[in-house]
Write a protein that holds these residues in place. Structure first.
Motif, PDB file in Angstrom:
ATOM      1  N   ALA A  78      33.903  58.468 109.718  1.00  0.00           N
ATOM      2  CA  ALA A  78      34.865  57.656 110.453  1.00  0.00           C
ATOM      3  C   ALA A  78      36.128  57.482 109.613  1.00  0.00           C
ATOM      4  O   ALA A  78      36.196  57.897 108.453  1.00  0.00           O
ATOM      5  CB  ALA A  78      34.242  56.297 110.766  1.00  0.00           C
ATOM      6  N   LEU A  79      37.159  56.848 110.207  1.00  0.00           N
ATOM      7  CA  LEU A  79      38.465  56.737 109.567  1.00  0.00           C
ATOM      8  C   LEU A  79      38.379  56.096 108.189  1.00  0.00           C
ATOM      9  O   LEU A  79      38.973  56.603 107.225  1.00  0.00           O
ATOM     10  CB  LEU A  79      39.412  55.935 110.468  1.00  0.00           C
ATOM     11  N   ASP A  80      37.645  54.995 108.066  1.00  0.00           N
ATOM     12  CA  ASP A  80      37.604  54.310 106.775  1.00  0.00           C
ATOM     13  C   ASP A  80      36.912  55.161 105.718  1.00  0.00           C
ATOM     14  O   ASP A  80      37.316  55.186 104.551  1.00  0.00           O
ATOM     15  CB  ASP A  80      36.911  52.945 106.913  1.00  0.00           C
ATOM     16  N   LEU A  81      35.872  55.902 106.116  1.00  0.00           N
ATOM     17  CA  LEU A  81      35.180  56.751 105.149  1.00  0.00           C
ATOM     18  C   LEU A  81      36.051  57.934 104.735  1.00  0.00           C
ATOM     19  O   LEU A  81      36.029  58.359 103.586  1.00  0.00           O
ATOM     20  CB  LEU A  81      33.870  57.249 105.737  1.00  0.00           C
ATOM     21  N   LYS A  82      36.807  58.477 105.674  1.00  0.00           N
ATOM     22  CA  LYS A  82      37.724  59.564 105.337  1.00  0.00           C
ATOM     23  C   LYS A  82      38.785  59.075 104.353  1.00  0.00           C
ATOM     24  O   LYS A  82      39.137  59.772 103.395  1.00  0.00           O
ATOM     25  CB  LYS A  82      38.390  60.111 106.598  1.00  0.00           C
ATOM     26  N   GLY A  83      39.302  57.867 104.602  1.00  0.00           N
ATOM     27  CA  GLY A  83      40.302  57.308 103.692  1.00  0.00           C
ATOM     28  C   GLY A  83      39.753  57.121 102.286  1.00  0.00           C
ATOM     29  O   GLY A  83      40.410  57.457 101.291  1.00  0.00           O
ATOM     30  N   LYS A  84      38.524  56.587 102.198  1.00  0.00           N
ATOM     31  CA  LYS A  84      37.922  56.390 100.882  1.00  0.00           C
ATOM     32  C   LYS A  84      37.618  57.724 100.198  1.00  0.00           C
ATOM     33  O   LYS A  84      37.726  57.857  98.973  1.00  0.00           O
ATOM     34  CB  LYS A  84      36.651  55.550 101.023  1.00  0.00           C
ATOM     35  N   ALA A  85      37.250  58.711 100.994  1.00  0.00           N
ATOM     36  CA  ALA A  85      36.989  60.030 100.410  1.00  0.00           C
ATOM     37  C   ALA A  85      38.259  60.616  99.807  1.00  0.00           C
ATOM     38  O   ALA A  85      38.245  61.165  98.699  1.00  0.00           O
ATOM     39  CB  ALA A  85      36.439  60.965 101.493  1.00  0.00           C
ATOM     40  N   LEU A  86      39.383  60.488 100.514  1.00  0.00           N
ATOM     41  CA  LEU A  86      40.653  60.985  99.999  1.00  0.00           C
ATOM     42  C   LEU A  86      41.070  60.230  98.744  1.00  0.00           C
ATOM     43  O   LEU A  86      41.585  60.819  97.782  1.00  0.00           O
ATOM     44  CB  LEU A  86      41.735  60.876 101.074  1.00  0.00           C
ATOM     45  N   ASP A  87      40.862  58.918  98.753  1.00  0.00           N
ATOM     46  CA  ASP A  87      41.212  58.122  97.571  1.00  0.00           C
ATOM     47  C   ASP A  87      40.408  58.578  96.349  1.00  0.00           C
ATOM     48  O   ASP A  87      40.934  58.682  95.232  1.00  0.00           O
ATOM     49  CB  ASP A  87      40.950  56.637  97.835  1.00  0.00           C
ATOM     50  N   SER A  88      39.121  58.837  96.554  1.00  0.00           N
ATOM     51  CA  SER A  88      38.281  59.282  95.442  1.00  0.00           C
ATOM     52  C   SER A  88      38.705  60.662  94.952  1.00  0.00           C
ATOM     53  O   SER A  88      38.721  60.921  93.747  1.00  0.00           O
ATOM     54  CB  SER A  88      36.815  59.326  95.883  1.00  0.00           C
ATOM     55  N   LEU A  89      39.049  61.540  95.890  1.00  0.00           N
ATOM     56  CA  LEU A  89      39.497  62.878  95.502  1.00  0.00           C
ATOM     57  C   LEU A  89      40.797  62.802  94.714  1.00  0.00           C
ATOM     58  O   LEU A  89      40.978  63.509  93.714  1.00  0.00           O
ATOM     59  CB  LEU A  89      39.675  63.745  96.747  1.00  0.00           C
ATOM     60  N   LEU A  90      41.695  61.941  95.132  1.00  0.00           N
ATOM     61  CA  LEU A  90      42.955  61.747  94.402  1.00  0.00           C
ATOM     62  C   LEU A  90      42.693  61.253  92.981  1.00  0.00           C
ATOM     63  O   LEU A  90      43.308  61.728  92.018  1.00  0.00           O
ATOM     64  CB  LEU A  90      43.840  60.733  95.146  1.00  0.00           C
ATOM     65  N   GLU A  91      41.790  60.303  92.864  1.00  0.00           N
ATOM     66  CA  GLU A  91      41.478  59.739  91.550  1.00  0.00           C
ATOM     67  C   GLU A  91      40.889  60.799  90.629  1.00  0.00           C
ATOM     68  O   GLU A  91      41.244  60.897  89.440  1.00  0.00           O
ATOM     69  CB  GLU A  91      40.502  58.578  91.707  1.00  0.00           C
ATOM     70  N   LEU A  92      40.007  61.615  91.161  1.00  0.00           N
ATOM     71  CA  LEU A  92      39.387  62.660  90.346  1.00  0.00           C
ATOM     72  C   LEU A  92      40.404  63.737  89.975  1.00  0.00           C
ATOM     73  O   LEU A  92      40.453  64.199  88.834  1.00  0.00           O
ATOM     74  CB  LEU A  92      38.212  63.275  91.101  1.00  0.00           C
ATOM     75  N   LEU A  93      41.234  64.131  90.913  1.00  0.00           N
ATOM     76  CA  LEU A  93      42.256  65.146  90.641  1.00  0.00           C
ATOM     77  C   LEU A  93      43.242  64.668  89.578  1.00  0.00           C
ATOM     78  O   LEU A  93      43.634  65.424  88.689  1.00  0.00           O
ATOM     79  CB  LEU A  93      43.012  65.475  91.921  1.00  0.00           C
ATOM     80  N   ALA A  94      43.649  63.420  89.683  1.00  0.00           N
ATOM     81  CA  ALA A  94      44.633  62.887  88.736  1.00  0.00           C
ATOM     82  C   ALA A  94      44.081  62.848  87.318  1.00  0.00           C
ATOM     83  O   ALA A  94      44.844  62.950  86.349  1.00  0.00           O
ATOM     84  CB  ALA A  94      45.070  61.488  89.174  1.00  0.00           C
ATOM     85  N   ALA A  95      42.767  62.730  87.173  1.00  0.00           N
ATOM     86  CA  ALA A  95      42.169  62.643  85.840  1.00  0.00           C
ATOM     87  C   ALA A  95      42.226  63.971  85.090  1.00  0.00           C
ATOM     88  O   ALA A  95      42.403  63.998  83.876  1.00  0.00           O
ATOM     89  CB  ALA A  95      40.716  62.167  85.949  1.00  0.00           C
ATOM     90  N   ASP A  96      42.107  65.077  85.814  1.00  0.00           N
ATOM     91  CA  ASP A  96      42.164  66.407  85.170  1.00  0.00           C
ATOM     92  C   ASP A  96      42.603  67.418  86.236  1.00  0.00           C
ATOM     93  O   ASP A  96      41.775  68.175  86.765  1.00  0.00           O
ATOM     94  CB  ASP A  96      40.798  66.784  84.602  1.00  0.00           C
ATOM     95  N   PRO A  97      43.905  67.455  86.552  1.00  0.00           N
ATOM     96  CA  PRO A  97      44.378  68.280  87.678  1.00  0.00           C
ATOM     97  C   PRO A  97      44.011  69.753  87.560  1.00  0.00           C
ATOM     98  O   PRO A  97      43.565  70.362  88.543  1.00  0.00           O
ATOM     99  CB  PRO A  97      45.901  68.075  87.637  1.00  0.00           C
TER     100      PRO A  97
END
Length: 593
Positions: free
Chosen positions: A185-204
């Protein structure tokens, strides 16, 4: 249809809420699917559609049986809380539709029933897609002990791993994120994107390659579509921007999956925050020549030129758009489109924008346009008062890179005879070049000297540049690059065409000494001895000023004799000028070593 009616009676499970996910799965596998498989084969109305449904139901039975074989499926939130309830709803709907087919009169109408069955079949296809996605990802076989124990109703199933985690753990997390982007659902998709952003930013660099290998980029890029929820589009644009800038692998993958078109649309009509993220990604994509060609295919030239206009976006967007244009300027079609879209005028305006990055990129893009576009574009820059704006920028900035780009623009303009004539008659330009030769870094000195050599200033202007000659002599002593030595020698030769400059340089004892030392055959200060020989020839082109005597006193003759014997161009002539009628005697002298 008697068998169907009998099965319907047996399958009367009601629509009550089931107590557990296990009961839901059991309902589907032991009651709903067996009933519908039988009903689909017994149908006498819309037989073709029911046969197609039978195939999909068989696939669903196989996939669900596979999922049920994993002891960990109850811990997967997507399967448990999203897929199972949706499946039960669709299958119950199909059961109701199968009952309607028992009445040959079709009281609701055949077209209505046909439409309802098609809608249910589409929903079933979507559930199959989601189920297969979960099975391929391996998430249903993941140990529930690794699940997040925070807010289970909204948490990402897997805890956010550290970038240093094993590849298997990181890959599983990435697959989980992309599963949520397609199923949740929308909220889970949003949280998934946030987590992906956080992981990417740590070691792009590391994570971006993993996303390409384990993720599903097309499903991510679909979220850039204007129809996607604005919150998802914002986060998706941030993820795509990171992927485009993180590594060559991820940048190429993002381009190959078709990101450039959606990104250009965002830059053209998206909100401010999305424009900046889109501009960042486009700038990174166009840095690859293999990607830059596609800008024109998507109508991107006009969008990028418009983004450079003042007031069209943030200063950062203007700078990135100008940089993207420069990345693509080497492509003939794009260069022509840039001129048609008025890029020259817009880029010249950016030179005075006060935004250093925009000024830097605009100057470089103008240099590239002039260098690759020939006299026509050079004349267009002249008509737009380009040299005056470039000179204004040269005076205003202290950033070495911006100065270098501006000098490149002047040098590119100098290939046009009309532009050369215009620039050569600009004393303020040469005053600035004099200052840069004296005080700039090595690269700036090189560019400034080369420009002086390319232009043809008046004698008065050359006299005004006399104070730059010692710096040019020092430039010739630098071993790398050889092109800098050549530029310095050419500029010196040009300035020494003026008698007053020859007199002044000959009086500079340090410069004369440096020049003579460069003539030393065994010296590695300068490899090409023809360069200092050319300067000596220019310095001794007239008999006045004492240059010949001072060169002789500094030991130039013995070096020139050896260079003459080695057939260095101009050495014999330079020696003759210094020694005059004593040349024959000099050749018989054995110079002390």
């Amino acid at each position: 249809m008697a068998s169907v009616a009998s099965a319907a009676a047996v399958d009367d499970d009601g629509d009550e809420t089931l107590a557990s996910p296990a009961e839901s799965l059991d309902l589907i596998l032991s009651r709903l699917l067996p009933f519908l498989l039988s009903a689909a084969l017994s149908a006498r109305t819309l037989v073709g559609r029911w046969r197609l449904l039978h195939s999909k139901l068989s696939l669903l039975l196989s996939a669900l049986t596979d999922a049920a074989g994993s002891p960990n499926w109850p811990s997967n939130q997507l399967f448990r809380d999203h897929l199972l309830p949706a499946l039960i709803s669709t299958l119950r709907n199909l059961r109701s539709l199968s009952a309607l087919c028992l009445d040959q009169d079709l009281p609701g109408g055949k077209l209505r029933l046909q439409s309802d069955i098609d809608i249910a079949a589409s929903a079933l296809s979507l559930h199959l897609h989601d189920l297969h996605l979960l099975l391929r990802s391996g998430l249903l076989h993941h140990d529930a002990s690794l699940a997040s124990s925070a807010d289970d109703s909204a948490a990402i199933v897997l805890s956010l791993p550290a970038p240093s985690a094993s590849r298997a753990v990181l890959a599983l997390f990435v697959r989980d994120v992309f599963a949520r982007l397609q199923i949740g659902a929308l909220d889970l998709k949003g949280k998934a994107l946030d987590s992906l952003l956080e992981l990417l930013a740590a070691d792009p660099a590391k994570i971006s390659r993993l996303v390409v290998e384990e993720g599903d980029l097309p499903s991510l890029l679909r979220l850039l579509d204007p129809s996607a929820h604005s919150l998802l589009r914002d986060s998706t644009a941030a993820v795509v921007s990171l992927l485009a800038t993180a590594s060559d692998v991820s940048r190429r993958a993002v381009f190959e999956e078709g990101a450039l078109g959606p990104l250009l649309r965002l830059l053209d009509s998206g909100p401010a925050v999305l424009k900046e993220r889109a501009a960042t990604a486009i700038h990174a994509l166009t840095a690859d020549h293999a990607c830059a060609w596609a800008v024109s295919a998507y109508g991107g030239v006009s969008i990028l030129v418009a983004a450079c206009h003042s007031g069209s976006g943030s200063p950062s967007v203007q700078a990135l758009a100008a940089g993207s244009l420069n990345n693509a300027v080497a492509i003939d079609d794009i260069r022509a489109a840039m001129v048609e879209e008025g890029a020259v005028s817009v880029l010249l305006d950016l030179l005075l924008s006060g935004n250093l990055e925009a000024q830097k990129n605009a100057a470089l893009c103008l240099a590239s346009l002039a260098a690759m576009g020939g006299a026509e574009i050079c004349n267009a820059i002249l008509q737009e008062n380009g040299p005056a704006r470039l000179l204004q920028l040269l005076r205003a900035v202290s950033d070495p890179e911006t100065i270098d780009h501006t000098l490149k623009a002047f040098s590119a303009l100098a290939v046009s005879p009309k532009a050369t004539k215009f620039l050569s008659s600009s004393p303020p330009l040469f005053a600035q070049l004099t200052d840069l030769i004296k005080r700039g870094n090595a690269g700036i000195k090189h560019s400034a000297a080369a420009l002086v050599a390319d232009l043809s200033p008046s004698e008065e202007t050359k006299r005004s540049m006399a104070e730059s000659m010692p710096a040019l002599i020092k430039m010739m002593e630098c071993s790398k690059p050889s092109s800098a030595q050549e530029a310095a020698a050419a500029a010196l030769t040009s300035l020494l065409a003026v008698r007053a400059n020859r007199r002044e340089l000959s009086r500079d004892e340090k410069s004369v000494t440096r020049l003579v030392q460069m003539l030393e055959p065994t010296s590695d200060v300068i490899a090409g001895k023809e360069l200092p020989v050319a300067v000596v020839l220019a310095l001794t082109s007239s008999s006045g000023g004492g240059a010949r005597r001072r060169l002789a006193d500094a030991g130039a003759c013995q070096h020139l004799q050896k260079l003459s014997e080695a057939d260095v161009p101009g050495a014999k002539k330079a020696l003759h000028r210094i020694t005059g009628s004593r040349l024959k005697n000099l050749f018989s002298i054995s110079w002390p070593q």
